[in-house]
Design an enzyme around this catalytic site. Structure first.
Site, PDB file in Angstrom:
ATOM      1  N   PHE A 167      46.811  40.688  44.953  1.00 50.92           N
ATOM      2  CA  PHE A 167      45.617  40.049  45.490  1.00 50.92           C
ATOM      3  C   PHE A 167      44.617  39.649  44.427  1.00 50.92           C
ATOM      4  O   PHE A 167      44.249  40.453  43.561  1.00 50.92           O
ATOM      5  CB  PHE A 167      44.885  41.010  46.453  1.00 50.92           C
ATOM      6  CG  PHE A 167      45.566  41.213  47.754  1.00 50.92           C
ATOM      7  CD1 PHE A 167      45.286  40.411  48.840  1.00 50.92           C
ATOM      8  CD2 PHE A 167      46.506  42.226  47.895  1.00 50.92           C
ATOM      9  CE1 PHE A 167      45.927  40.608  50.046  1.00 50.92           C
ATOM     10  CE2 PHE A 167      47.154  42.425  49.099  1.00 50.92           C
ATOM     11  CZ  PHE A 167      46.859  41.607  50.181  1.00 50.92           C
ATOM     12  N   ASP A 168      44.141  38.427  44.520  1.00 46.87           N
ATOM     13  CA  ASP A 168      42.869  38.089  43.923  1.00 46.87           C
ATOM     14  C   ASP A 168      41.817  38.826  44.752  1.00 46.87           C
ATOM     15  O   ASP A 168      41.988  38.995  45.962  1.00 46.87           O
ATOM     16  CB  ASP A 168      42.633  36.580  43.986  1.00 46.87           C
ATOM     17  CG  ASP A 168      41.220  36.217  43.633  1.00 46.87           C
ATOM     18  OD1 ASP A 168      40.812  36.488  42.492  1.00 46.87           O
ATOM     19  OD2 ASP A 168      40.514  35.681  44.509  1.00 46.87           O
ATOM     20  N   VAL A 169      40.763  39.281  44.126  1.00 50.45           N
ATOM     21  CA  VAL A 169      39.767  40.089  44.836  1.00 50.45           C
ATOM     22  C   VAL A 169      38.482  39.317  45.099  1.00 50.45           C
ATOM     23  O   VAL A 169      38.043  39.186  46.247  1.00 50.45           O
ATOM     24  CB  VAL A 169      39.467  41.385  44.045  1.00 50.45           C
ATOM     25  CG1 VAL A 169      38.376  42.201  44.750  1.00 50.45           C
ATOM     26  CG2 VAL A 169      40.736  42.219  43.889  1.00 50.45           C
TER      27      VAL A 169
END
Length: 248
Positions: A23-25
């Site tokens: 995941f990109d956060v």
């Protein structure tokens, strides 16, 4: 939802084919645009200035993506001092530090924590963030600490879309007996994540957080749009699709 066509020499995958969700956060799970704009509006209110959110994000984007910038969010001090005069805000370092420190209180999107909890029942969730470790720890807590592992700009020594960031994650997964074929990369940024993940052979999922808004907001616009393998406008929709696949 969109799935890559077989004409692109790929066999369409289902959600059952993955062991890891990376995941990109910031921007995908954490609503950094609201956090930035909210802080700038607070500073503006104290100075008697009405701050327009989209204008502020445009100036932020220009300042943030210059050569030789610092790591995020520490770099927000520099960014603020550059954009403050354009927004009519006081160009004082203390306000830049206020913007930087606001990252500690940025909120997740309303669906993020619940969706991540659902996904964590089925996959190993791995954070891949351009943020520094100190900020990521705040973000992870806001999300309910759902991650199996995490990689920050401090850990990798670089930022996405640098392939070297992804390579660090690949090495980690390979040590566990997995491969990049076991990964579904989930992100909102076409520039930082979707384009490069395609080039590296990953299956990807675009969470189009700004689907109801024009432009790219605080995220740099990509040179070319990459059609994702999966496409949703929320994390909740992704979690729903995963559960429907599992139940079928």
């Amino acid at each position: 939802m969109t799935v890559r066509s077989k004409e692109e020499n790929e066999v369409a995958k289902t959600f059952e084919d993955f062991k890891y969700l990376t995941f990109d956060v910031v921007g995908t799970l954490i609503d950094f645009e609201s956090g930035l704009v909210g802080c700038l509006k607070t500073i503006g209110a104290e100075a008697g200035v009405d701050t327009d959110g989209e204008t502020a994000l445009a100036f932020y984007r220009q300042a943030r993506y210059m050569p030789d910038v610092g790591l995020f969010p520490d770099d927000l001090v520099r960014v603020y001092l550059q954009i403050a005069p354009k927004l009519g805000l006081p160009a004082e370092r203390r306000f830049g530090e206020q913007l930087r420190d606001s990252a500690r209180t940025w909120r997740g999107f309303p669906d993020s924590a619940e969706a991540m909890a659902r996904l964590a029942k089925r996959y190993h969730l791995i954070a891949m963030t351009n943020a520094q470790r100190w900020a990521f720890e705040c973000f992870s807590k806001e999300l309910g600490n759902p991650f199996y592992a995490s990689f920050t700009a401090d850990d990798t020594g670089t930022e996405k879309p640098d392939p070297a960031f992804f390579e660090k994650v690949f090495v980690f997964i390979e040590k566990q007996g997995g491969t990049r074929d076991d990964i579904l990369h989930v992100a909102q940024s076409q520039y930082h994540d979707i384009g490069i993940s395609r080039k590296l052979g990953l299956t990807n999922c675009w969470i189009e957080r700004r689907h109801a808004q024009k432009g790219y907001g605080g995220t740099i616009e990509p040179d070319n749009f990459t059609t994702p393998d999966f496409h949703f406008t929320s994390m909740a929709a992704l979690a729903d699709a995963v559960e429907q696949t599992k139940a079928a």
